[in-house]
Design a protein around this motif. Structure first.
Motif, mmCIF file in Angstrom:
data_model
loop_
_atom_site.group_PDB
_atom_site.id
_atom_site.type_symbol
_atom_site.label_atom_id
_atom_site.label_comp_id
_atom_site.label_asym_id
_atom_site.label_seq_id
_atom_site.Cartn_x
_atom_site.Cartn_y
_atom_site.Cartn_z
ATOM 1 N N ASN A 65 31.992 32.323 -10.303
ATOM 2 C CA ASN A 65 31.263 32.171 -9.040
ATOM 3 C C ASN A 65 32.130 32.725 -7.914
ATOM 4 O O ASN A 65 32.689 31.976 -7.119
ATOM 5 N N ASN A 68 32.646 31.828 -3.969
ATOM 6 C CA ASN A 68 33.373 30.676 -3.453
ATOM 7 C C ASN A 68 34.889 30.853 -3.503
ATOM 8 O O ASN A 68 35.629 29.921 -3.188
ATOM 9 N N PRO B 120 29.266 21.577 -6.171
ATOM 10 C CA PRO B 120 28.869 22.904 -6.643
ATOM 11 C C PRO B 120 28.888 23.961 -5.542
ATOM 12 O O PRO B 120 28.946 25.160 -5.838
ATOM 13 N N CYS B 123 32.774 25.162 -5.750
ATOM 14 C CA CYS B 123 33.423 25.558 -7.007
ATOM 15 C C CYS B 123 33.305 27.056 -7.217
ATOM 16 O O CYS B 123 32.252 27.644 -7.018
ATOM 17 N N GLY B 125 34.254 28.440 -10.197
ATOM 18 C CA GLY B 125 34.128 28.694 -11.633
ATOM 19 C C GLY B 125 35.359 29.293 -12.276
ATOM 20 O O GLY B 125 35.264 30.162 -13.148
ATOM 21 N N VAL B 146 29.287 27.326 -12.235
ATOM 22 C CA VAL B 146 29.910 26.182 -11.579
ATOM 23 C C VAL B 146 30.303 25.163 -12.644
ATOM 24 O O VAL B 146 29.617 25.010 -13.651
#
Ligand code: SF4
Ligand code: SF4
Lengths: 304, 249
Positions: A65, A68, B120, B123, B125, B146
């Protein structure tokens, strides 16, 4: 552990780039002595920057992801991953400041920026090692030898790259002397690597500890899932003994011995660098592939 | 508060009902979303917050006075044997190293009740927390990238629209043998504290220092049934002995 190629490439490439940066900066203190001109220094810095940046970019490839990732610097207080990221980000403005100081001739600040850069580069290598060493769940990594290895191998591969970068200087300067730093570090490196292979912590936990049945034999009857899971994928990697042995020898020969011989007997510093980095890639692959996480005990392995 | 589960290794029959109930509840919940991959295909997989594994304990007289095989061939050479089913989910550790290693601050442990959660929206990952967890409690949701884990049904246990007895994690409600209990370990009078105190709990990798909150209640030593006839046996004793012998055939 699953050997993730992006992380393996990151640690080796950034490690060598940081090592090269450290040695270039130290070499610049004695530029006259080793006959390194400004242009060669800058070329070396560009190579180091490319290697560091390529590594850092590759390390983001394994994020599921990526958007982020901007948050990844907020836990410097507790997380070695955060610390590494922050120090890596500091490296760029610091390097820019140092180069500006060199360019515009501010002699009163170059010593500060130079040693700060050296310290930052070594600190990044140390943080990378601590990311793995702080995990109590993976006994093989949970030792002071892990960060020592990351710092040593980074500086070592950088020291092999230094004469390669120096060889970019104009031809009329003449041949480069024996790179003694590289030869000594390669020798220390191979001794350390062999010591690590012999002395790393192993088999500290048993399936009995995992389940709390201290007496008797505990064995798995059924693992409860019919196909692979996140856990088996991430932690279930199995490496055949024969293959591991062969790869260890490959790492020793190509990571250390061959570059050492090339540095001592020849002027083929680029070949020495590539071979050293290839050997270190094998070493880093093994570092992951051979590490066993304690969750394997719950999947039926008797000892980790 | 220090909320957690007490899981009875004596009564768990390994039916996976808790894991299924967990999937059902968390599949649609706010923080949940435990996806399936290839659910009807050749290699079905997915993220689970709770997994049940089955083990055999062999040769430990504390828990298994019986020997393998039928009584007729049970001899000194047969190993003592017992099957235990071990459901595992997040232990909501007091020293949750999964939280300290997380670089983004997505993983956190709530001060008010000790529940360990993943945000979430923060995060990235990176899987680092799953490496730090000894108990395999964290699994990546590959659909959204996530990290996912047991939330102790934080979206049930405080829901005042539910009846009081329903304000418990879905797994606890689903367990057909009542092997799962939920409560506050900071309260020495709570059901889970009393159970852990009276039954004793398994130490699971305690030397790693994570101080798991959940307790695995140790199996009780089974009462040995004697198949011999009592000396002056009445009719009912004879009938009992006969039934016992039938059972042990
Ligand atoms: S069981 Fe694993 S995920 Fe849960 S709190 Fe402990 S270390 Fe963290
Ligand atoms: S996967 Fe998410 S929760 Fe886990 S350490 Fe990385 S950012 Fe934190």
């Amino acid at each position: 552990m699953k050997p993730a190629l992006s992380v393996i490439f990151f640690t080796v490439s950034s490690g060598a780039g940081l090592g090269l940066l450290v040695w270039l900066l130290i070499a610049s203190l004695m530029a006259d002595h080793i006959r390194m001109d400004g242009a060669t220094f800058y070329k070396g810095v560009v190579i180091a920057a490319l290697m560091i940046t390529a590594g850092l970019l590759s390390s983001t490839l394994h994020l599921a992801n990526r958007k982020n990732a901007i948050f990844s610097l907020v836990r410097v207080k507790t997380s070695w991953l955060s610390r590494e990221g922050l120090l890596a980000l500091i490296l760029y403005p610091l390097a820019a400041l140092h180069l500006a100081a060199l360019h515009f001739g501010w002699p009163h600040i170059t010593p500060f920026t130079l040693w700060l850069l050296v310290a930052d580069a070594i600190a990044i290598l140390y943080c990378t090692g601590m990311i793995y060493a702080c995990l109590r769940t993976i006994p093989r990594w949970n030792t002071w030898m892990t960060p020592a290895k990351y710092v040593l191998f980074g500086l070592m591969s950088g020291s092999v790259l230094l004469p390669a970068a120096l060889s970019l200087r104009p031809a009329e300067v003449g041949p480069i002397g024996k790179p003694m730093v590289a030869i000594v570090l390669l020798a220390v490196g191979v001794v350390f690597y062999i010591a690590y292979l012999l002395k790393h912590p192993r088999a500290q936990h048993t399936i009995n500890d995992a389940l709390g049945f201290k007496r008797g034999n505990v064995r798995l009857l059924d693992v409860g899932h019919s196909h692979g899971t996140f856990l088996t994928n991430e932690f279930g990697f199995v490496l055949a003994r024969e293959k591991a042995r062969m790869l260890r020898w490959l790492a020793i020969v190509f990571g250390f011995i061959v570059p050492m011989l090339l540095c001592y007997f020849t002027q083929w510093f680029w070949s020495a660098s590539f071979i050293c980095i290839a050997g270190l890639l094998v070493e880093r692959w093994l570092f992951f592939a051979e590490a066993e996480h304690v969750v394997r005990l719950y999947h039926g392995q008797q000892r980790v | 508060m220090r909320l957690g589960l007490a899981i009875d290794l004596d009564t768990c029959v390994g039916c996976h009902a808790c894991a299924v109930a967990c999937k059902e509840w968390n599949g649609q919940s706010l923080m949940g979303g435990a996806p399936d991959y290839d659910a009807w295909g050749k290699a079905p997989s997915g993220a689970w917050y709770n997994r049940i594994r089955h083990y055999e304990i062999e040769g430990d007289p504390t828990y298994s006075p019986y020997r393998c095989g039928s009584s007729s061939d049970a001899s000194e050479h047969q190993p003592l044997s017992k099957t235990v089913n071990v459901p595992m989910s997040c232990m909501h550790c007091e020293e949750a190293h999964c939280v300290t290693v997380c670089p983004t601050g997505a993983s956190y442990k709530r001060a008010e009740d000790g529940i360990v959660l993943v945000d979430p929206s923060r995060c990235m990952g990176c899987n680092y927390c799953s490496w730090a967890c000894p108990y395999g409690a964290r699994e990546l949701d590959e659909d959204v990238g996530v990290m996912k884990k047991c939330t102790l049904c934080v979206d049930r246990i405080y829901d005042e629209q539910l009846a009081v007895e329903d304000r418990q994690p879905a797994c606890v409600l689903a367990c057909p043998t009542h092997a799962r209990h939920f409560g506050d370990y900071d309260d020495p009078q709570s059901k889970v504290s009393l159970l852990a105190e009276s039954r004793g709990k398994q130490s699971m990798l305690d030397d790693l220092g994570y101080k798991p909150t959940n307790a695995y209640l140790s199996p009780r030593k089974p009462v040995e049934i004697k198949a011999e006839l009592p000396i002056r046996a009445g009719l009912s004793d004879k009938a009992k002995a006969f039934v016992n012998r039938l059972i042990q055939l």
